[in-house]
Motif scaffolding. Structure first.
Motif, PDB file in Angstrom:
ATOM      1  N   GLU A  43       0.789  -1.032  -0.027  1.00 32.79           N
ATOM      2  CA  GLU A  43      -0.092   0.066   0.127  1.00 32.79           C
ATOM      3  C   GLU A  43       0.934   1.158   0.132  1.00 32.79           C
ATOM      4  N   ALA A  44       1.949   1.138   0.867  1.00 33.69           N
ATOM      5  CA  ALA A  44       2.926   2.390   0.805  1.00 33.69           C
ATOM      6  C   ALA A  44       3.363   2.732  -0.407  1.00 33.69           C
ATOM      7  N   ALA A  45       3.940   1.489  -1.008  1.00 38.24           N
ATOM      8  CA  ALA A  45       4.870   1.320  -2.271  1.00 38.24           C
ATOM      9  C   ALA A  45       3.829   2.318  -3.492  1.00 38.24           C
ATOM     10  N   VAL A  46       2.650   1.493  -3.510  1.00 31.33           N
ATOM     11  CA  VAL A  46       1.525   2.222  -4.435  1.00 31.33           C
ATOM     12  C   VAL A  46       1.284   3.564  -4.291  1.00 31.33           C
ATOM     13  N   ALA A  47       1.074   3.984  -3.170  1.00 26.05           N
ATOM     14  CA  ALA A  47       0.864   5.461  -2.903  1.00 26.05           C
ATOM     15  C   ALA A  47       1.615   6.328  -3.132  1.00 26.05           C
ATOM     16  N   GLU A  48       3.020   5.933  -3.237  1.00 26.59           N
ATOM     17  CA  GLU A  48       4.165   6.698  -3.600  1.00 26.59           C
ATOM     18  C   GLU A  48       4.770   6.425  -5.084  1.00 26.59           C
ATOM     19  N   SER A  49       3.886   5.611  -5.759  1.00 24.89           N
ATOM     20  CA  SER A  49       4.178   5.292  -7.359  1.00 24.89           C
ATOM     21  C   SER A  49       5.705   4.700  -7.384  1.00 24.89           C
ATOM     22  N   ARG A  50       5.827   3.714  -6.377  1.00 25.27           N
ATOM     23  CA  ARG A  50       7.268   3.186  -6.438  1.00 25.27           C
ATOM     24  C   ARG A  50       6.588   1.362  -6.938  1.00 25.27           C
ATOM     25  N   GLU A  67      -4.255 -16.962   3.667  1.00 17.68           N
ATOM     26  CA  GLU A  67      -5.539 -16.463   3.217  1.00 17.68           C
ATOM     27  C   GLU A  67      -4.756 -14.800   3.048  1.00 17.68           C
ATOM     28  N   LYS A  68      -5.249 -14.252   2.091  1.00 16.16           N
ATOM     29  CA  LYS A  68      -5.076 -12.825   1.702  1.00 16.16           C
ATOM     30  C   LYS A  68      -6.270 -12.184   1.473  1.00 16.16           C
ATOM     31  N   PRO A  69      -6.304 -10.877   2.075  1.00 13.22           N
ATOM     32  CA  PRO A  69      -7.346 -10.035   2.193  1.00 13.22           C
ATOM     33  C   PRO A  69      -7.709  -9.427   0.754  1.00 13.22           C
ATOM     34  N   ALA A  70      -8.957  -9.233   0.426  1.00  7.40           N
ATOM     35  CA  ALA A  70      -9.371  -8.839  -0.997  1.00  7.40           C
ATOM     36  C   ALA A  70      -8.792  -7.729  -1.227  1.00  7.40           C
ATOM     37  N   ASP A  71      -8.158  -6.641  -0.630  1.00  7.51           N
ATOM     38  CA  ASP A  71      -7.216  -5.723  -1.110  1.00  7.51           C
ATOM     39  C   ASP A  71      -6.032  -6.024  -2.100  1.00  7.51           C
ATOM     40  N   TYR A  72      -5.633  -7.334  -1.572  1.00 10.09           N
ATOM     41  CA  TYR A  72      -4.579  -7.829  -2.445  1.00 10.09           C
ATOM     42  C   TYR A  72      -4.726  -8.108  -3.800  1.00 10.09           C
ATOM     43  N   LEU A  73      -5.956  -8.121  -4.231  1.00  9.62           N
ATOM     44  CA  LEU A  73      -6.431  -8.135  -5.675  1.00  9.62           C
ATOM     45  C   LEU A  73      -6.425  -7.016  -6.217  1.00  9.62           C
ATOM     46  N   TYR A  74      -6.820  -5.837  -5.463  1.00 12.98           N
ATOM     47  CA  TYR A  74      -7.094  -4.562  -5.894  1.00 12.98           C
ATOM     48  C   TYR A  74      -5.648  -3.980  -6.192  1.00 12.98           C
ATOM     49  N   TYR A  75      -4.584  -4.216  -5.299  1.00 17.29           N
ATOM     50  CA  TYR A  75      -3.248  -3.805  -5.479  1.00 17.29           C
ATOM     51  C   TYR A  75      -2.837  -4.582  -6.747  1.00 17.29           C
ATOM     52  N   ARG A  76      -3.022  -5.849  -6.630  1.00 14.28           N
ATOM     53  CA  ARG A  76      -2.149  -6.463  -8.024  1.00 14.28           C
ATOM     54  C   ARG A  76      -2.913  -5.997  -9.301  1.00 14.28           C
ATOM     55  N   GLY A  77      -4.192  -5.829  -9.297  1.00 16.69           N
ATOM     56  CA  GLY A  77      -4.696  -5.060 -10.534  1.00 16.69           C
ATOM     57  C   GLY A  77      -4.231  -3.782 -10.915  1.00 16.69           C
ATOM     58  N   ARG A  78      -3.878  -2.944  -9.785  1.00 18.43           N
ATOM     59  CA  ARG A  78      -3.472  -1.615  -9.957  1.00 18.43           C
ATOM     60  C   ARG A  78      -1.998  -1.636 -10.527  1.00 18.43           C
ATOM     61  N   VAL A  79      -1.099  -2.614  -9.791  1.00 15.35           N
ATOM     62  CA  VAL A  79       0.431  -2.619 -10.453  1.00 15.35           C
ATOM     63  C   VAL A  79       0.278  -3.282 -11.829  1.00 15.35           C
TER      64      VAL A  79
END
Length: 283
Positions: A43-50, A67-79
């Motif tokens: 989350e921190a890396a995405v927020a800073e575009s790293r 087990e991974k939280p649903a947010d894992y899928l969101y950040y995977r999609g974003r990257v």
């Protein structure tokens, strides 16, 4: 290509090396706490575009048997979107919506990203995206050892389009999608079946799908005029769902849902592209 996109793509090329380097520094944290730690780092890396760093954390998360939280899928999609891997980005974002629903923290953002990815897919399909990713594309040229002439002899077809149509249907049948992948019995039809026919400048795609009620298969037909369509047909396979997709060359949307056989999916996408090109230039 922008420096940002180039940086984002490097994590895919270096994932194996990163895994080796990280093997000697496995975290002593229990898996559920390591998942949380890596999610915070992502989350921190995405927020800073790293993006490269975010990709590294996502690779490590994927390797964890926890087990991974649903947010894992969101950040995977974003990257994945930032890296130009649009098909995988869309799949991850759609899985996030399905998992988190309207209550998901990134629900609105994920919907907007899916729209952006859809536009990018359309640009790739039209050949207007200079930063197109390295996703598999069916190159319209004689593939492997099977030329159109050899297919005509094999199937006793009287035209190039006829031979390619028969070959396409054979590949689709051999790689049909089944919900229960562990019970593939001889003679048992797949859950989703396709049949392609071609002529008069168009391809007709019939889909027959089983229903949850166990009644007759639901049948639908889509007609695709080939003129003006880019014959470069994209495809990819998702390990998480054990599913391969062939994408619509008109807009990049999903067209064929197939079993998890990369070779047959690649050959089917390539054959589909050759069929489109053949119909655009009739004998």
């Amino acid at each position: 290509m922008s420096v940002t996109k180039l940086t984002a793509r490097t994590f895919f090329q270096g994932s194996v090396l990163a895994s080796v380097l990280l093997a000697s520094s496995v975290s002593a944290l229990p898996p559920e706490h390591e998942v949380r730690r890596l999610m915070l780092a992502t989350e921190a890396a995405v927020a800073e575009s790293r993006w490269g760093e975010a990709g590294e954390y996502l690779n490590r998360l994927q390797a964890l048997e926890a087990e991974k939280p649903a947010d894992y899928l969101y950040y995977r999609g974003r990257v994945m979107q930032e890296a130009g891997h649009y098909n995988e980005a869309r799949s991850a974002l759609e899985q996030y919506i399905a998992a988190g629903g309207r209550e998901g923290r990134h629900y609105d953002s994920a919907l907007r990203l899916i729209t952006e990815v859809e536009k990018a897919q359309r640009a790739v399909a039209n050949g207007t995206d200079a930063s197109a990713s390295g996703e598999p594309v069916a190159v319209i040229e004689p593939a492997g050892d099977e030329s159109v002439q050899s297919l005509r002899r094999l199937y006793l077809a009287d035209s190039d389009a006829g031979a390619l149509t028969i070959h396409m249907n054979s590949l689709l049948e051999l790689n049909g999608w089944r919900k229960d992948r562990g019970a593939v019995l001889d003679g048992t039809p797949p859950d989703i079946q396709y049949k392609v026919s071609a002529g008069n400048g168009e391809v007709r795609i019939q889909q027959a799908q089983i229903t949850t009620s166990g009644g007759p298969r639901r049948v639908s037909t889509e007609v695709m005029p080939v003129y003006g369509v880019n014959p470069a047909v994209q495809w990819d396979c998702e390990s998480a769902t054990q599913t391969c997709w062939i994408y619509d060359p008109r807009d990049g949307s999903r067209l064929f849902q197939l079993g998890h056989n990369r070779g047959k999916t690649r050959d089917a996408a390539r054959t589909f592209g050759r069929l489109i090109k053949t119909l655009q230039n009739p004998e």
